[in-house]
Scaffold this motif. Structure first.
Motif, PDB file in Angstrom:
ATOM      1  N   LEU A 115       0.845  -1.206   0.000  1.00 14.60           N
ATOM      2  CA  LEU A 115       0.000   0.000   0.000  1.00 14.60           C
ATOM      3  C   LEU A 115       0.875   1.248   0.000  1.00 14.60           C
ATOM      4  CD1 LEU A 115      -2.640   1.621   0.280  1.00 14.60           C
ATOM      5  CD2 LEU A 115      -2.545   1.198   2.751  1.00 14.60           C
ATOM      6  N   VAL A 116       1.896   1.233   0.859  1.00 16.83           N
ATOM      7  CA  VAL A 116       2.801   2.392   0.925  1.00 16.83           C
ATOM      8  C   VAL A 116       3.523   2.570  -0.406  1.00 16.83           C
ATOM      9  CG1 VAL A 116       4.816   3.367   2.080  1.00 16.83           C
ATOM     10  CG2 VAL A 116       3.056   2.203   3.431  1.00 16.83           C
ATOM     11  N   GLU A 117       3.966   1.441  -0.985  1.00 17.41           N
ATOM     12  CA  GLU A 117       4.632   1.513  -2.281  1.00 17.41           C
ATOM     13  C   GLU A 117       3.687   2.087  -3.348  1.00 17.41           C
ATOM     14  OE1 GLU A 117       7.139  -1.344  -5.342  1.00 17.41           O
ATOM     15  OE2 GLU A 117       5.209  -1.990  -4.563  1.00 17.41           O
ATOM     16  N   GLY A 119       1.375   4.217  -2.857  1.00 16.77           N
ATOM     17  CA  GLY A 119       1.338   5.662  -2.615  1.00 16.77           C
ATOM     18  C   GLY A 119       2.556   6.360  -3.187  1.00 16.77           C
ATOM     19  N   ILE A 120       3.700   5.703  -3.092  1.00 14.33           N
ATOM     20  CA  ILE A 120       4.950   6.299  -3.578  1.00 14.33           C
ATOM     21  C   ILE A 120       4.988   6.302  -5.108  1.00 14.33           C
ATOM     22  CG2 ILE A 120       7.467   6.054  -3.630  1.00 14.33           C
ATOM     23  CD1 ILE A 120       7.207   4.735  -0.809  1.00 14.33           C
ATOM     24  N   GLN A 121       4.586   5.179  -5.704  1.00 17.36           N
ATOM     25  CA  GLN A 121       4.755   4.992  -7.151  1.00 17.36           C
ATOM     26  C   GLN A 121       3.661   5.654  -8.000  1.00 17.36           C
ATOM     27  OE1 GLN A 121       7.397   3.674  -8.501  1.00 17.36           O
ATOM     28  NE2 GLN A 121       8.341   2.962  -6.601  1.00 17.36           N
ATOM     29  N   SER A 122       2.510   5.947  -7.408  1.00 14.16           N
ATOM     30  CA  SER A 122       1.378   6.432  -8.202  1.00 14.16           C
ATOM     31  C   SER A 122       1.274   7.955  -8.145  1.00 14.16           C
ATOM     32  CB  SER A 122       0.073   5.824  -7.680  1.00 14.16           C
ATOM     33  OG  SER A 122       0.198   4.427  -7.585  1.00 14.16           O
ATOM     34  N   ASP A 123       0.678   8.521  -9.192  1.00 15.14           N
ATOM     35  CA  ASP A 123       0.402   9.953  -9.164  1.00 15.14           C
ATOM     36  C   ASP A 123      -0.735  10.257  -8.194  1.00 15.14           C
ATOM     37  OD1 ASP A 123       2.259  10.606 -11.284  1.00 15.14           O
ATOM     38  OD2 ASP A 123       0.869   9.574 -12.614  1.00 15.14           O
ATOM     39  N   LEU A 125      -3.349   8.244  -5.215  1.00 11.36           N
ATOM     40  CA  LEU A 125      -3.871   7.090  -4.478  1.00 11.36           C
ATOM     41  C   LEU A 125      -5.265   7.486  -4.007  1.00 11.36           C
ATOM     42  CD1 LEU A 125      -3.696   4.364  -2.990  1.00 11.36           C
ATOM     43  CD2 LEU A 125      -2.444   5.516  -1.171  1.00 11.36           C
TER      44      LEU A 125
END
Lengths: 130, 120
Positions: A115-117, A119-123, A125
């Motif tokens: 989930l955290v990843e 948030g990091i990888q997406s424009d 969430l």
């Protein structure tokens, strides 16, 4: 744009997972990308293949599975939330000594790091909950 | 790794629903990923920080201590909506850890500055 989606409520009781599904379809129809759909809290109940709604009602679980298959979506169920609520794949069944599995096709069980990843990888969430 | 501003918005009482407990689990993971983590408490969420959780009667594990441990994970940005406190007859002195209290408008601005907002 690259989206991820968090689904925080179970099927049928709350509209959140319906809205999440419709949003996911709209995102894909507009040509955007979905990095991951993450299921947390009671949202993990979207992933039980044992769901049997009345025939004239939508089948929320198989609808997710179909969408995942068609678009090669990464649909992740939180392991801790799944363990609390009895959502089990073969690995979890073996690890916790359970005599059955119920994870629907297209879903996988993994940790909150996913989930955290997302948030990091997406424009964006986008959360669907109450 | 990219570092993003993650804010966890806590709006619900600590017991009664599982949201507060499961929110903390994500907070700790986000901290482990070395993200810029902050927590906001508003509405009944301010009760999560109220001193002296006593859960024996409801047979649930009290997790008040986890808030105290946040500092060990370098999670120190804790913002509390002062209007939510006042509406419940609470002040910062009633809370189990030091926090920054602010107006709802200021908190709104803070939320606006985030990359990722997770509301539980």
């Amino acid at each position: 744009m690259k989206f991820s989606i968090l689904v925080s409520e179970g099927p049928y009781t709350h509209q959140a997972s319906d809205s999440a599904y419709q949003f996911a379809k709209a995102v894909l129809a507009k040509g955007h990308e979905i990095f991951r759909i993450f299921f947390y809290h009671d949202g993990v109940n979207n992933a039980t293949r044992l769901t049997t709604p009345p025939q004239d009602d939508r089948n929320i679980v198989s609808r997710w599975s179909k969408l995942a298959e068609e678009h090669k979506l990464d649909m992740v169920v939180c392991v801790a939330a799944a363990q609390r609520r009895g959502i089990v794949d073969e690995g979890e069944a073996k690890r916790n000594g359970k005599d059955a599995t119920n994870l629907a096709p297209g879903f996988r069980i993994s940790g909150l790091g996913q989930l955290v990843e997302a948030g990091i990888q997406s424009d964006r969430l986008v959360t669907f909950g109450d | 790794m990219t570092i993003k501003k993650f804010m966890f918005v806590n709006r619900k009482a600590p017991y009664g629903t599982v949201y507060a407990l499961e929110s903390l689990e994500v907070v700790l993971i986000a901290a482990a990923f070395e993200q810029d983590v902050s927590l906001a408490f508003l509405d009944d969420g301010v009760y999560q920080l109220k001193k002296g959780h006593s859960t024996k009667g409801i047979e649930m594990k009290a997790f008040e201590k986890t808030y105290g441990a946040l500092e060990d994970y370098d999670v120190t940005k804790l913002y509390v909506d002062e209007e939510s406190l006042a509406a419940r007859g609470l002040t910062a002195d009633d809370l189990c850890i030091p926090v920054e209290t602010m107006s709802r408008a200021a908190l709104g601005k803070m939320i606006e500055e985030q990359d990722v907002v997770l509301s539980f």
